[in-house]
Design an enzyme around this catalytic site. Sequence first.
Site, mmCIF file in Angstrom:
data_model
loop_
_atom_site.group_PDB
_atom_site.id
_atom_site.type_symbol
_atom_site.label_atom_id
_atom_site.label_comp_id
_atom_site.label_asym_id
_atom_site.label_seq_id
_atom_site.Cartn_x
_atom_site.Cartn_y
_atom_site.Cartn_z
ATOM 1 N N GLU A 195 41.318 44.338 46.717
ATOM 2 C CA GLU A 195 41.409 43.452 47.801
ATOM 3 C C GLU A 195 42.779 43.747 48.845
ATOM 4 O OE1 GLU A 195 38.773 41.850 45.011
ATOM 5 O OE2 GLU A 195 40.930 42.586 44.726
ATOM 6 N N HIS A 204 36.031 31.386 40.443
ATOM 7 C CA HIS A 204 35.400 31.434 41.460
ATOM 8 C C HIS A 204 35.300 30.128 42.098
ATOM 9 C CE1 HIS A 204 33.930 34.984 38.849
ATOM 10 N NE2 HIS A 204 33.545 35.403 40.316
#
Length: 402
Positions: free
Chosen positions: A124, A194
């Site tokens: 990321e 998540h």
Amino acid sequence: MPATTSGMVTKWWVTDDDDMVHGGRKSYEWVNQPIEILTPGISWQDEKSGRNIVGGRKTRKMNLYQAVWDALRWCADDISIALAKDDSAVIFGEDIASGGVFRCTMGLAEEFGRERVFNTPLTEQGIAGFGIGLAFMGHTAIAEIQFSDYIFPAFDQLVNEAARFRYRSGGHFSIGGLTVRTPTMVVGHGGPYHSQSPEGFFMGASGLKVVIPRSPIQCKGLLLSAIRDPNPVIFMEPKVLYRSAVEQVPIDDFALPLSSAEILIPGSDLTLLTWGTPVYHCEAALRLLNSPPPSLAPLIPPSLRSAKVELIDLRTILPWDIETVVESVRRTKRLVIVHEAGMTGGVGGEIAAEVGKRAFLRLEAPVRRITGWDVPAALQFEKFNMPDEVGILDRILETLSY
């Protein structure tokens, strides 16, 4: 469904499509009630193109992930939007070339080539840094962080570099071509990695914009505005709405304004402010207030059932629309803020402080915040961790009765 340049009437309804991540079938009852709203602020981006548009605009039924795909790829009469209208645009991220986890980029690599739509390593920080470099070199860089829960390794690049790039150069250089898309909020079974809502972590990052849409029309219009905005934008897409929110969406190229909240339901007795998925919970809470079922009727005083609550979708979290919110609170004299992230350090605290500074003498009740608990995102007990319509209704009654 026809629409005019001043707005369009839209309807929302739930679908029973398979869940994109785990293949389970969902019935999102909290969006299973049709509501009609006006979509103001649409600006058509093709009005200067010479196209002969007669009558209403064509629309197509889309859910939220299809609206993302539509904004990234295609428009009416084979006029492509982000990729085909901008030769410098590139889309990249983990699994992007194969469509991504939620299928938002499905087929784009085959159509536009893998040099413009491509996968990245699982990094990321690298995705964000690469996007900053591309934008600095003049490209329109559309990056994806696969889940907003994983945006934290990119935090240094986004906050220390992207947000401050123009300032550090004295205004000589810009990376306004950078847009970072990322799914956010709960999905029903996401657990600690998540289901987070990290928008509050960016509230101090001056130079960034943070946007969270509530529906397909909003998603397409706001995403196209984010891609074209001269500032780096983090565009957070509520993942549970990818398939459960459906609208008729204009297939022409259009934009919706950033940093502009939208009043969905006008009112005079209380301001209810939220964004993203909780918009639906708030709308459901207002139905319960005005027409309570027999099980709740004894708990809701008849004198409060006719209360006029103003529902506002903030849409842009940073920089947020202070004027619209404060003006509403000055009229209604009460404010309830709803968001999925925890209370401590959440966006609601900043909004409450600003409203207190600007409208303190008009308030007739303390500002209330309805949020997730200050605990890690739950898995088995996720529904108990998030604000729901009954909890929102309870705080509305408490605030109205103060």
